[in-house]
Motif scaffolding. Structure first.
Motif, PDB file in Angstrom:
ATOM      1  N   ARG A  89      15.238  -9.589 -36.487  1.00 42.47           N
ATOM      2  CA  ARG A  89      16.514  -8.877 -36.375  1.00 42.47           C
ATOM      3  C   ARG A  89      17.058  -8.544 -37.759  1.00 42.47           C
ATOM      4  N   ARG A  92      14.969  -5.646 -39.315  1.00 41.68           N
ATOM      5  CA  ARG A  92      15.322  -4.340 -38.750  1.00 41.68           C
ATOM      6  C   ARG A  92      16.654  -3.859 -39.295  1.00 41.68           C
ATOM      7  N   ALA A  93      17.649  -4.737 -39.313  1.00 42.80           N
ATOM      8  CA  ALA A  93      18.968  -4.349 -39.820  1.00 42.80           C
ATOM      9  C   ALA A  93      18.878  -3.895 -41.273  1.00 42.80           C
ATOM     10  N   TYR A 194      17.937   2.214 -28.789  1.00 43.06           N
ATOM     11  CA  TYR A 194      16.959   1.481 -29.581  1.00 43.06           C
ATOM     12  C   TYR A 194      17.283  -0.007 -29.700  1.00 43.06           C
ATOM     13  N   GLU A 195      18.545  -0.348 -29.745  1.00 44.65           N
ATOM     14  CA  GLU A 195      18.913  -1.758 -29.874  1.00 44.65           C
ATOM     15  C   GLU A 195      18.360  -2.570 -28.708  1.00 44.65           C
ATOM     16  N   ARG A 196      18.608  -2.088 -27.508  1.00 41.09           N
ATOM     17  CA  ARG A 196      18.134  -2.814 -26.315  1.00 41.09           C
ATOM     18  C   ARG A 196      16.617  -2.839 -26.255  1.00 41.09           C
ATOM     19  N   GLU A 199      15.109  -5.344 -28.747  1.00 37.70           N
ATOM     20  CA  GLU A 199      15.257  -6.728 -28.298  1.00 37.70           C
ATOM     21  C   GLU A 199      14.287  -7.055 -27.179  1.00 37.70           C
TER      22      GLU A 199
END
Length: 216
Positions: A89, A92-93, A194-196, A199
């Motif tokens: 995470r 990616r951030a 894209y966030e979902r 994950e």
């Protein structure tokens, strides 16, 4: 008469300038000449510090890593799963903070060994959890490659958060592919939210690691 003193040109200043310029022009527009113009120097001056563009990209990737990990110590209470979630995470951030950030990071060679401390800590965590060293390396590198590949594709559609490249309109795509209803509908699962999707994909990879190596 006063003489203005210039800030000395060094690797750090060049890399900082290159990362700032990257967000404006992208990887294709990031030339040594453009960076030199931004620094108000002649392009040959940069070759004292970087032999070619790849050497500069290596330093940029290293600086991205430094910024990503600055002030965020690893938690010794992490489980191996938690470590993988946090690391990927965070990666990616960090990559999403730069236009073409994942492409810069991909294939680059770190110019220092700052990453070794965190790598050692993570491998120690995994081996203490019952993984062999080879399994630990495979688990961490596979999730890393998943994240890197995901963000490369994500930034191909959304170069920066809030931007969207022309040609990725989902309604238009669905109309063009109306003869293939499943493929048309799949667009929303590929080019949006894209966030979902990140994950969910990361969870699939980590669950696969647990199943493959019998580690829960």
């Amino acid at each position: 008469m006063t003489t203005e003193r210039r800030t000395p040109l060094d690797r750090q200043r060049v890399a900082d300038t290159a990362l700032r310029l990257l967000n404006e022009v992208g990887l294709e527009g990031l030339t040594l000449r453009a960076i030199a113009n931004e620094l108000d120097v002649k392009a040959p001056a940069l070759y004292w510090h970087f032999k070619d563009k790849q050497a500069l990209l290596d330093e940029m990737a290293t600086e991205m890593y430094r910024r990503m990990t600055a002030g965020t110590p690893l938690d010794p209470a992490d489980t191996w799963r938690e470590r993988l979630y946090k690391a990927n995470r965070g990666l990616r951030a960090a990559l999403l903070g730069y236009r073409d950030g994942a492409r810069v990071f991909s294939g680059s060679r770190f110019t220092g060994i700052e990453h070794a401390e965190q790598m050692e800590d993570t491998l120690r965590l995994f081996t203490a959890s019952g993984f062999t060293l080879a399994q630990a390396v495979r688990a961490t590198s596979t999730t890393y490659l998943y994240t890197l590949g995901f963000v490369i594709e994500e930034q191909g559609v959304q170069p920066l958060p809030g931007e969207r490249r022309e040609g990725f309109d989902l309604d238009e795509r669905a109309r063009m592919m109306s003869a293939y209803p499943l493929a048309a509908k799949a667009g929303a699962e590929i080019f949006a939210d894209y966030e979902r999707h990140f994950e969910e994909g990361l969870e699939l990879v980590i669950d696969g690691i647990a199943a493959r190596y019998g580690r829960e």
